[in-house]
Write a protein that holds these residues in place. Structure first.
Motif, PDB file in Angstrom:
ATOM      1  N   ASP A   1      34.737  27.100  38.043  1.00 19.66           N
ATOM      2  CA  ASP A   1      33.428  26.608  38.537  1.00 19.66           C
ATOM      3  C   ASP A   1      33.178  25.753  37.455  1.00 19.66           C
TER       4      ASP A   1
ATOM      5  N   ARG B   1      37.111  32.508  40.787  1.00 24.77           N
ATOM      6  CA  ARG B   1      37.078  31.131  41.331  1.00 24.77           C
ATOM      7  C   ARG B   1      36.654  30.247  40.157  1.00 24.77           C
TER       8      ARG B   1
ATOM      9  N   GLN C   1      36.163  36.749  42.390  1.00 27.88           N
ATOM     10  CA  GLN C   1      37.375  35.960  42.951  1.00 27.88           C
ATOM     11  C   GLN C   1      38.335  35.310  42.022  1.00 27.88           C
TER      12      GLN C   1
ATOM     13  N   SER D   1      31.319  34.698  42.149  1.00 27.85           N
ATOM     14  CA  SER D   1      32.332  34.241  42.865  1.00 27.85           C
ATOM     15  C   SER D   1      33.525  34.144  41.616  1.00 27.85           C
TER      16      SER D   1
ATOM     17  N   ARG E   1      41.627  36.495  37.088  1.00 28.98           N
ATOM     18  CA  ARG E   1      43.187  36.108  37.458  1.00 28.98           C
ATOM     19  C   ARG E   1      44.015  36.966  36.614  1.00 28.98           C
TER      20      ARG E   1
ATOM     21  N   ALA F   1      37.278  32.637  34.710  1.00 24.10           N
ATOM     22  CA  ALA F   1      37.968  32.664  36.195  1.00 24.10           C
ATOM     23  C   ALA F   1      39.398  33.149  35.690  1.00 24.10           C
TER      24      ALA F   1
END
Length: 324
Positions: free
Chosen positions: A261, A259, A257, A253, A233, A229
């Motif tokens: 987890d 995101r 995105q 996700s 980003r 993640a």
């Protein structure tokens, strides 16, 4: 997924596969590299590839969050598969109607330039989306110059066919790392052929350097789901992931995105306490209720029943507790 070094750090969360595999339809890609499942390879008891299970599993992964599947990688025991088995697997996926140009990446993992060329041409003949190319792994301590010569020879022999090459950095298995400088040199020499890097080192410092140097000219793919993640980003374009055999929707996700987890992190920490490929297969067996998934090819050995049960219980617990 991170593999090779065992380091501390199916059923789906609902209890069963969400839709029948026979009715799967492929999710449409968003245009980024996205999420590719490092597809695990099912075997019959005699060691031959179980083509029916393979095609059902690939279709399920594509229908449930994956932008592509990757054949013949580390999680798929690719180095243990000969050309005949590779041909059979390609034929089975094509026969099932899976579009290779859009949805199939293939591993090229060989010490011999001749073998690597055969594997690459086989995948290009099939129309694969991309080639995941590992460095030659038998001789250790080789120089960047030697590796540059090997990759250059492979690309030269492919000629005009050379395209969509993903450099595969997985030193825990090959013991032949790809330096940031070598990656830059190869990209400069073959800007049209080399399009991505898969970083499966599990070294966040290296990943940060790779992203800083190449997020604008290469698709940087991160193999360690625990930092995926953050990498997305920071400009990463996705992953070729062993965990996508289990929870592709959750990973989608993360990949698309950025995101975080926590359940994925806890599961990967647990998987890395074991030999990774047998552990992933144990989880697929748990998720599907199908013990045939436990079979691996020598020299790998299947997970013990006790470890298989413990890992399955952890899988059920973390996704029940940390459901999205």
């Amino acid at each position: 997924m991170l593999v090779g070094t065992h380091r501390p750090r199916g059923r789906t969360p609902a209890g069963s596969r969400p839709i029948p595999r026979e009715k799967c339809k492929v999710i449409q890609s968003t245009g980024r590299f996205g999420l590719s499942c490092a597809l695990t390879t099912p075997f019959h008891e005699d060691g031959s590839v179980d083509l029916a299970r393979l095609t059902r599993h690939a279709a399920w992964c594509l229908a449930n969050g994956c932008d592509s599947v990757t054949l013949f990688g580390t999680t798929g025991e690719g180095p243990l598969l000969g050309q005949v088995a590779r041909d059979q697997m390609i034929g089975a996926l094509k026969g099932a109607g899976i579009d290779f140009r859009s949805h199939v990446v293939g591993g090229v993992i060989a010490a011999s330039l001749h073998d690597a060329l055969d594997q690459a041409n086989q995948l290009l003949d099939a129309g694969a989306r991309a080639l995941l190319v590992a460095p030659p792994f038998y001789f250790k301590g080789v120089s960047d110059d030697g590796l540059f010569a090997w990759f250059s020879s492979l690309i030269a022999k492919l000629g005009d066919r050379a395209r969509d090459i993903i450099l595969y950095h997985i030193p825990s298995v090959t013991a032949v790392p790809l330096s940031i400088a070598l990656i830059g040199r190869l990209k400069a020499a073959f800007p049209q052929a080399i399009t991505a890097v898969k970083d499966s080192a599990g070294d966040w410092n290296y990943s940060q350097q790779l992203l800083a140097a190449h997020r604008h000219d290469l698709a940087v793919l991160i193999g360690d789901e625990r930092v995926l993640a953050q990498a997305v980003r920071d400009g990463g374009q996705g992953a070729i992931s062993g965990m996508a055999n289990l929870v592709p929707g959750r990973l989608r996700s993360v990949v698309h995105q950025g995101r975080d987890d926590a359940a994925l992190v806890e599961l990967v920490d647990a998987v890395l306490l074991h030999p990774v490929t047998p552990a992933v297969k144990a989880l697929v067996s748990h998720a599907t209720g199908d013990s045939a998934w436990l079979t691996v090819r020598a020299p790998l050995l299947p997970m013990s029943p006790a470890d298989t049960t413990a890992l399955g219980h952890l899988f059920d617990r973390v996704f029940a507790e940390k459901a999205a």
